[in-house]
Design an enzyme around this catalytic site. Structure first.
Site, PDB file in Angstrom:
ATOM      1  N   MET A  30       0.842  -1.205   0.000  1.00 47.45           N
ATOM      2  CA  MET A  30       0.000   0.000   0.000  1.00 47.45           C
ATOM      3  C   MET A  30       0.873   1.250   0.000  1.00 47.45           C
ATOM      4  O   MET A  30       0.403   2.340   0.337  1.00 47.45           O
ATOM      5  CB  MET A  30      -0.925   0.005   1.212  1.00 47.45           C
ATOM      6  CG  MET A  30      -1.955  -1.131   1.140  1.00 47.45           C
ATOM      7  SD  MET A  30      -3.485  -0.752   1.987  1.00 47.45           S
ATOM      8  CE  MET A  30      -2.898  -0.465   3.633  1.00 47.45           C
ATOM      9  N   GLY A  31       2.156   1.090  -0.359  1.00 48.52           N
ATOM     10  CA  GLY A  31       3.041   2.255  -0.370  1.00 48.52           C
ATOM     11  C   GLY A  31       3.552   2.574   1.022  1.00 48.52           C
ATOM     12  O   GLY A  31       3.492   1.734   1.916  1.00 48.52           O
ATOM     13  N   GLU A  35      11.918  -0.680   4.752  1.00 46.44           N
ATOM     14  CA  GLU A  35      12.839  -1.788   4.516  1.00 46.44           C
ATOM     15  C   GLU A  35      12.108  -3.150   4.500  1.00 46.44           C
ATOM     16  O   GLU A  35      12.541  -4.079   3.814  1.00 46.44           O
ATOM     17  CB  GLU A  35      13.945  -1.737   5.576  1.00 46.44           C
ATOM     18  CG  GLU A  35      15.010  -2.794   5.490  1.00 46.44           C
ATOM     19  CD  GLU A  35      15.646  -2.976   4.101  1.00 46.44           C
ATOM     20  OE1 GLU A  35      15.719  -1.994   3.331  1.00 46.44           O
ATOM     21  OE2 GLU A  35      16.053  -4.116   3.800  1.00 46.44           O
ATOM     22  N   HIS A  37       9.162  -3.796   3.107  1.00 44.42           N
ATOM     23  CA  HIS A  37       8.716  -3.972   1.714  1.00 44.42           C
ATOM     24  C   HIS A  37       9.909  -4.293   0.813  1.00 44.42           C
ATOM     25  O   HIS A  37       9.826  -5.169  -0.049  1.00 44.42           O
ATOM     26  CB  HIS A  37       8.052  -2.692   1.193  1.00 44.42           C
ATOM     27  CG  HIS A  37       6.829  -2.265   1.959  1.00 44.42           C
ATOM     28  ND1 HIS A  37       6.789  -1.094   2.673  1.00 44.42           N
ATOM     29  CD2 HIS A  37       5.613  -2.832   2.107  1.00 44.42           C
ATOM     30  CE1 HIS A  37       5.595  -0.948   3.223  1.00 44.42           C
ATOM     31  NE2 HIS A  37       4.860  -1.996   2.895  1.00 44.42           N
ATOM     32  N   LEU A 184       8.799  -3.001  11.506  1.00 44.24           N
ATOM     33  CA  LEU A 184       8.603  -1.867  10.601  1.00 44.24           C
ATOM     34  C   LEU A 184       7.162  -1.880  10.099  1.00 44.24           C
ATOM     35  O   LEU A 184       6.607  -2.934   9.811  1.00 44.24           O
ATOM     36  CB  LEU A 184       9.556  -1.946   9.406  1.00 44.24           C
ATOM     37  CG  LEU A 184      11.056  -1.879   9.677  1.00 44.24           C
ATOM     38  CD1 LEU A 184      11.798  -1.598   8.378  1.00 44.24           C
ATOM     39  CD2 LEU A 184      11.413  -0.832  10.694  1.00 44.24           C
ATOM     40  N   SER A 185       6.570  -0.696  10.015  1.00 38.70           N
ATOM     41  CA  SER A 185       5.209  -0.551   9.510  1.00 38.70           C
ATOM     42  C   SER A 185       5.055   0.873   8.990  1.00 38.70           C
ATOM     43  O   SER A 185       5.630   1.807   9.571  1.00 38.70           O
ATOM     44  CB  SER A 185       4.202  -0.786  10.647  1.00 38.70           C
ATOM     45  OG  SER A 185       2.937  -0.266  10.295  1.00 38.70           O
ATOM     46  N   ARG A 187       2.637   2.562   9.411  1.00 38.44           N
ATOM     47  CA  ARG A 187       1.913   3.293  10.466  1.00 38.44           C
ATOM     48  C   ARG A 187       2.838   3.788  11.575  1.00 38.44           C
ATOM     49  O   ARG A 187       2.429   4.636  12.368  1.00 38.44           O
ATOM     50  CB  ARG A 187       0.800   2.421  11.048  1.00 38.44           C
ATOM     51  CG  ARG A 187      -0.311   2.156  10.045  1.00 38.44           C
ATOM     52  CD  ARG A 187      -1.529   1.491  10.667  1.00 38.44           C
ATOM     53  NE  ARG A 187      -2.667   1.578   9.767  1.00 38.44           N
ATOM     54  CZ  ARG A 187      -3.068   0.596   8.967  1.00 38.44           C
ATOM     55  NH1 ARG A 187      -2.433  -0.562   8.957  1.00 38.44           N
ATOM     56  NH2 ARG A 187      -4.115   0.762   8.175  1.00 38.44           N
TER      57      ARG A 187
END
Ligand code: AMP
Length: 286
Positions: A30-31, A35, A37, A184-185, A187
């Protein structure tokens, strides 16, 4: 690196690759790339000749009052990071193209889709499975890569692929974490510095469960209580759920036999975070 912006153009691009016999690995996002992704894109590259990532903030997986409007959006930066990680193309469709007026067909999983994340976010997995099915039909990959960070989502996608016979191999990537354990998120960008500190309670709770498990504890209620205690020490952290689930059926269990997954969702201030940890005697623990 190519940026493909419509479903029609994506399907034409996919057909051209198929005609050349090129194997495609796909990484939906979702963009708000980080790191985590990028690690999935690199893993995709190990699994196929050609890697396509998608960037699409999917409105149907957000409930009323959730963070759809404030979700981080920066296509230019996301494309740059996709390219650096090794993606050959980015699919970035518009909402109007993905959900034409009068769209009424959805993909629903009727058991695990309604518990845990599904119970706290009604309709969330219906949105996820629908968009992933649509993305699969646009990109037509042989391999698709998803993160273990979203364990229930990964389980449901594997189930959808089995039940609907998508000819796609699902590959799971490990959770990438900050040095202090926070997963990592996208959000995490919402967290104030004080909430960022408190947010480590998820990882600390999962490590508490791990320590107890390694010491021989197999009773889910005891693990859950220990995790809850840790979360409740943080003034702005509120638990949505903490559960121990069987890894095959993704259903809560009372006693761990060989392995299980500790899963949790906690709101820190107004940022909702999820994480999980595999409790097993094996090596794959992220
Ligand atoms: P999202 O953009 O949050 O929808 O996530 C896109 C993909 O990245 C999903 O397969 C996620 O499970 C995965 N992902 C998100 N965070 C992480 C992380 N910290 N480590 C590894 N994969 C992740």
């Amino acid at each position: 690196m190519e940026v493909v912006q419509t479903i029609n153009a994506m399907q034409a691009y996919a057909r051209a690759l198929q005609q050349r016999g090129t194997q495609v690995a796909f990484v939906p996002t979702m963009g708000g790339l980080h790191e985590g992704h990028c690690s999935l894109i690199r893993l995709a590259k190990e699994n196929a000749d050609h890697v396509i990532a998608s960037v699409f903030v999917n409105p149907t997986q957000f409930g009323p009052g959730e963070d759809l409007e404030r979700y981080p959006r920066n296509l230019e930066r996301d494309c740059e990071l996709c390219g650096e990680a090794g993606a050959d193309a980015v699919f970035a469709p518009s909402v109007a193209d993905m959900y034409a007026d009068g769209h009424t067909v959805y993909v629903v999983e009727e058991t695990v889709g309604n518990i845990l994340e599904g119970a706290f976010r009604p309709g969330h997995f219906r949105g996820v499975l629908t968009v992933v099915a649509k993305l699969f039909l646009a990109v037509q990959p042989q391999v698709a890569v998803f993160g273990r960070k979203d364990a229930q989502q990964l389980w449901l996608i594997q189930k959808m692929v089995r039940d609907l016979n998508f000819p796609i191999q699902i590959v799971a990537g490990p959770t990438v974490r900050e040095a202090d354990g926070l997963a990592l998120s996208s959000r995490n960008a919402y967290l104030s510095s004080e909430h960022r500190r408190q947010a480590t309670c998820l990882y600390r709770a999962l490590q508490r469960a791990e320590d107890l498990f390694v010491a021989g504890e197999r009773t889910a209620a005891i693990l859950r209580t220990a995790m809850q205690e840790l979360v409740s020490e943080e003034p702005d952290a509120d638990m949505d759920y903490i559960e121990i689930v069987d890894m095959d059926r993704f259903s809560p269990i009372a006693t761990i036999k060989d392995a299980a997954l500790a899963v949790m969702a906690v709101r820190v201030g107004d940022t909702r975070l999820i994480d999980n940890w595999e409790l097993s005697t094996g090596a794959n623990k992220t």
